[in-house]
Design a protein around this motif. Structure first.
Motif, PDB file in Angstrom:
ATOM      1  N   SER A  56      -1.507  17.075   1.603  1.00 25.06           N
ATOM      2  CA  SER A  56      -2.298  16.086   1.180  1.00 25.06           C
ATOM      3  C   SER A  56      -2.979  16.267  -0.414  1.00 25.06           C
ATOM      4  CB  SER A  56      -3.715  16.362   2.150  1.00 25.06           C
ATOM      5  OG  SER A  56      -4.913  15.515   1.768  1.00 25.06           O
ATOM      6  N   HIS A 103       0.589   3.460  -0.206  1.00 23.19           N
ATOM      7  CA  HIS A 103       1.118   2.984   0.841  1.00 23.19           C
ATOM      8  C   HIS A 103       2.056   4.052   1.804  1.00 23.19           C
ATOM      9  CE1 HIS A 103       4.692   1.123   2.961  1.00 23.19           C
ATOM     10  NE2 HIS A 103       3.842   0.029   3.167  1.00 23.19           N
ATOM     11  N   ASP A 104       2.680   5.142   1.029  1.00 18.18           N
ATOM     12  CA  ASP A 104       3.414   6.140   1.797  1.00 18.18           C
ATOM     13  C   ASP A 104       2.680   7.016   2.259  1.00 18.18           C
ATOM     14  OD1 ASP A 104       5.726   4.502   1.071  1.00 18.18           O
ATOM     15  OD2 ASP A 104       6.321   5.718  -0.578  1.00 18.18           O
ATOM     16  N   PRO A 163       0.515   7.759   4.824  1.00 18.40           N
ATOM     17  CA  PRO A 163       0.551   7.619   6.546  1.00 18.40           C
ATOM     18  C   PRO A 163       2.048   8.137   6.922  1.00 18.40           C
ATOM     19  CG  PRO A 163      -0.529   5.754   5.685  1.00 18.40           C
ATOM     20  CD  PRO A 163       0.106   6.189   4.580  1.00 18.40           C
ATOM     21  N   HIS A 193       1.953  11.701   6.935  1.00 19.64           N
ATOM     22  CA  HIS A 193       1.243  12.443   7.768  1.00 19.64           C
ATOM     23  C   HIS A 193      -0.255  12.540   7.036  1.00 19.64           C
ATOM     24  CE1 HIS A 193       3.831  12.106  10.928  1.00 19.64           C
ATOM     25  NE2 HIS A 193       4.893  12.743  10.140  1.00 19.64           N
ATOM     26  N   GLU A 239      -3.960  11.192   6.132  1.00 16.17           N
ATOM     27  CA  GLU A 239      -4.786  10.058   6.507  1.00 16.17           C
ATOM     28  C   GLU A 239      -5.453   9.552   5.051  1.00 16.17           C
ATOM     29  OE1 GLU A 239      -8.699   9.302   8.831  1.00 16.17           O
ATOM     30  OE2 GLU A 239      -7.639  10.896   9.389  1.00 16.17           O
ATOM     31  N   ILE A 240      -5.225   8.201   4.744  1.00 14.49           N
ATOM     32  CA  ILE A 240      -5.940   7.519   3.706  1.00 14.49           C
ATOM     33  C   ILE A 240      -7.399   7.778   3.761  1.00 14.49           C
ATOM     34  CG2 ILE A 240      -6.015   5.759   1.993  1.00 14.49           C
ATOM     35  CD1 ILE A 240      -3.335   4.825   3.020  1.00 14.49           C
ATOM     36  N   ASP A 241      -7.901   8.231   2.614  1.00 12.59           N
ATOM     37  CA  ASP A 241      -9.530   8.391   2.575  1.00 12.59           C
ATOM     38  C   ASP A 241     -10.036   7.765   1.195  1.00 12.59           C
ATOM     39  OD1 ASP A 241      -9.347  10.171   0.663  1.00 12.59           O
ATOM     40  OD2 ASP A 241      -9.690  11.636   1.814  1.00 12.59           O
ATOM     41  N   ASP A 264     -10.315  -0.957   6.237  1.00 11.87           N
ATOM     42  CA  ASP A 264     -10.233   0.425   6.952  1.00 11.87           C
ATOM     43  C   ASP A 264     -11.597   0.899   7.312  1.00 11.87           C
ATOM     44  OD1 ASP A 264      -7.658  -0.017   6.688  1.00 11.87           O
ATOM     45  OD2 ASP A 264      -7.071   1.460   4.990  1.00 11.87           O
TER      46      ASP A 264
END
Length: 99
Positions: free
Chosen positions: A28, A52-53, A55, A58, A60-62, A92
């Motif tokens: 991350s 886009h990539d 996720p 693994h 999590e987009i924040d 989201d």
């Protein structure tokens, strides 16, 4: 089982769950740093690909990831893409912030 001289080192003493958590945290942080590099370079396309990539890695987009990508688009005068990202952020269920 690691060799005897390595059995007392930190990575081997960590439980597998904790070790996996640290690996995911490192991924991350690397992803966030890569996005920030794209923003500094005004490379909006690479920022969008990375966003886009995330996720698939693994991660999590924040809100931080969105802010960095929006910044990259803004620096490249891609205001429409920035607005699209803002809409995605809200869909989201993330709250926009001021950066």
């Amino acid at each position: 089982q690691p060799p005897l001289h390595l059995q007392h080192s930190l990575p081997w003493r960590l439980g597998s769950a904790e070790s996996e958590h640290r690996s995911m945290l490192a991924i991350s942080v690397e992803a966030t740093n890569a996005l920030a590099a794209c923003a500094r370079a005004s490379d909006w396309r690479s920022a969008l690909v990375l966003l886009h990539d995330l996720p698939m890695a693994h991660v999590e987009i924040d809100i931080v990831h969105y802010n960095i990508a929006i910044n990259a688009c803004g620096k490249s005068s891609r205001w429409q893409v920035s607005l699209d990202l803002l809409e995605n952020l809200q869909s989201d269920a993330l709250e926009p912030s001021v950066i």
